[in-house]
Design an enzyme around this catalytic site. Structure first.
Site, PDB file in Angstrom:
ATOM      1  N   ASP A  40       0.823  -1.203   0.000  1.00  0.00           N
ATOM      2  CA  ASP A  40       0.000   0.000   0.000  1.00  0.00           C
ATOM      3  C   ASP A  40       0.858   1.254   0.000  1.00  0.00           C
ATOM      4  O   ASP A  40       2.043   1.223   0.353  1.00  0.00           O
ATOM      5  CB  ASP A  40      -0.898   0.024   1.243  1.00  0.00           C
ATOM      6  CG  ASP A  40      -2.122  -0.856   1.100  1.00  0.00           C
ATOM      7  OD1 ASP A  40      -2.369  -1.350  -0.012  1.00  0.00           O
ATOM      8  OD2 ASP A  40      -2.838  -1.045   2.102  1.00  0.00           O
ATOM      9  N   LYS A  63      -3.662   3.585  -2.943  1.00  0.00           N
ATOM     10  CA  LYS A  63      -4.854   4.348  -3.274  1.00  0.00           C
ATOM     11  C   LYS A  63      -4.721   5.735  -2.654  1.00  0.00           C
ATOM     12  O   LYS A  63      -4.413   5.876  -1.486  1.00  0.00           O
ATOM     13  CB  LYS A  63      -6.120   3.672  -2.734  1.00  0.00           C
ATOM     14  CG  LYS A  63      -6.412   2.302  -3.339  1.00  0.00           C
ATOM     15  CD  LYS A  63      -7.682   1.727  -2.744  1.00  0.00           C
ATOM     16  CE  LYS A  63      -8.062   0.405  -3.393  1.00  0.00           C
ATOM     17  NZ  LYS A  63      -7.100  -0.650  -3.062  1.00  0.00           N
ATOM     18  N   MET A 177      -9.743   8.627   7.934  1.00  0.00           N
ATOM     19  CA  MET A 177     -10.140   9.047   6.582  1.00  0.00           C
ATOM     20  C   MET A 177     -11.213  10.129   6.594  1.00  0.00           C
ATOM     21  O   MET A 177     -12.125  10.133   5.788  1.00  0.00           O
ATOM     22  CB  MET A 177     -10.630   7.824   5.786  1.00  0.00           C
ATOM     23  CG  MET A 177      -9.599   6.728   5.647  1.00  0.00           C
ATOM     24  SD  MET A 177     -10.245   5.219   4.869  1.00  0.00           S
ATOM     25  CE  MET A 177     -11.325   4.588   6.158  1.00  0.00           C
TER      26      MET A 177
END
Length: 272
Positions: A40, A63, A177
């Site tokens: 990641d 991402k 997030m």
């Protein structure tokens, strides 16, 4: 003669929140031996540079939707299966913990459907890293006896009752997030009667050399606006425990707040 194809194995592991020293010994051993590493964006580049096998296949599957960087989950699933069916040891390395706010369920389903052996190795989540490196205990006597890990990824599904519950609970709230929704979050909590003696800590790039922490009281936020924040990995901690930051903060934060990950962007080119 029937040819028996030996299947490989998939390791789903958490690498920790940013400081490369926070990876577990078990995950590190697999990093040193894996044939393939699917990593990641939030995994420390130092780990890959220093510990992955020099002949390992390293695929960056990060991402960062705000910047248009996105590897579809379906592509990650297919890569895991493809390499494992070649008999290879595949390390799926995730930032933080392997199963908290990650797509681990999608990955578990696909390896199980293909009868591929797997292991799950926990990691230090961003919440624990941010709490430790800011001197904010997530629970503490007379401050909070519980903690909740949350996200505001989909504001439309947060009910009025949920906002009221979050505003009145004595638990510590940790939002992943949700940095871009900070203004909405604080306004909703104030509108629903949050105890203004509580604080909110905005922790950016926790445990990295570019960690930056800003703490605000809800009393001040009744009349003051929050400053603008750069879009970098951000964690929000809310509760009475936030007030402990000023007494117990120990980590020296840098004045250089450029993204640690942008500084290493040369190794994050798409290798698929």
């Amino acid at each position: 003669m029937i040819q028996i194809v030996k299947k490989g194995k998939v390791i789903l592991a958490g690498a920790g929140p940013g400081d490369p020293d926070l990876i577990s010994l078990k995950a590190l051993k697999y990093l040193q031996t894996a044939d393939v590493v699917l990593t990641d964006r939030l995994v420390s580049p130092v780990l890959i540079e220093n510990y992955a096998r020099k002949d390992a296949t390293v695929v960056y599957v990060g991402k960062q939707c705000s910047k248009g960087i996105h590897t579809p989950q379906q592509d990650i699933n297919e890569l895991m299966v493809e390499f494992a069916l070649q008999g290879k040891l595949v390390l799926r390395l995730k930032g933080g913990d392997a199963s908290l706010f990650s797509n681990i369920l999608d990955e578990l389903k696909v390896v199980k459907e293909n009868n591929i052996a797997y292991e799950i190795i926990p990691g230090i989540s961003a919440a624990f890293g941010a709490a430790a490196y800011t001197g904010i205990p997530l629970t503490a006597r007379d401050h909070s006896r519980g903690v909740r890990f949350l996200t505001l990824y989909d504001l439309n599904n947060v009910t009025n009752q949920q906002w009221l519950d979050w505003s009145t609970t004595e638990d510590t709230l940790v939002f992943y997030m949700s940095g871009q929704r900070l203004e909405t979050l604080t306004k909703k909590l104030l509108d629903n009667g949050i105890d203004t003696s509580k604080g909110i800590a905005v922790v950016q790039q926790a445990t990295t050399p570019n960690q930056k922490t800003q703490v605000f009281s809800f009393e001040d936020l009744k009349t003051s606006q929050l400053p603008n924040f750069d879009y970098v990995p951000t964690l929000l901690i809310i509760g009475k425990v936030v007030n402990l930051h000023h007494d117990y903060s120990w980590f020296t934060e840098s004045n250089n707040f450029e993204s640690y990950f942008d500084n290493h962007k040369n190794i994050y080119q798409d290798a698929i």
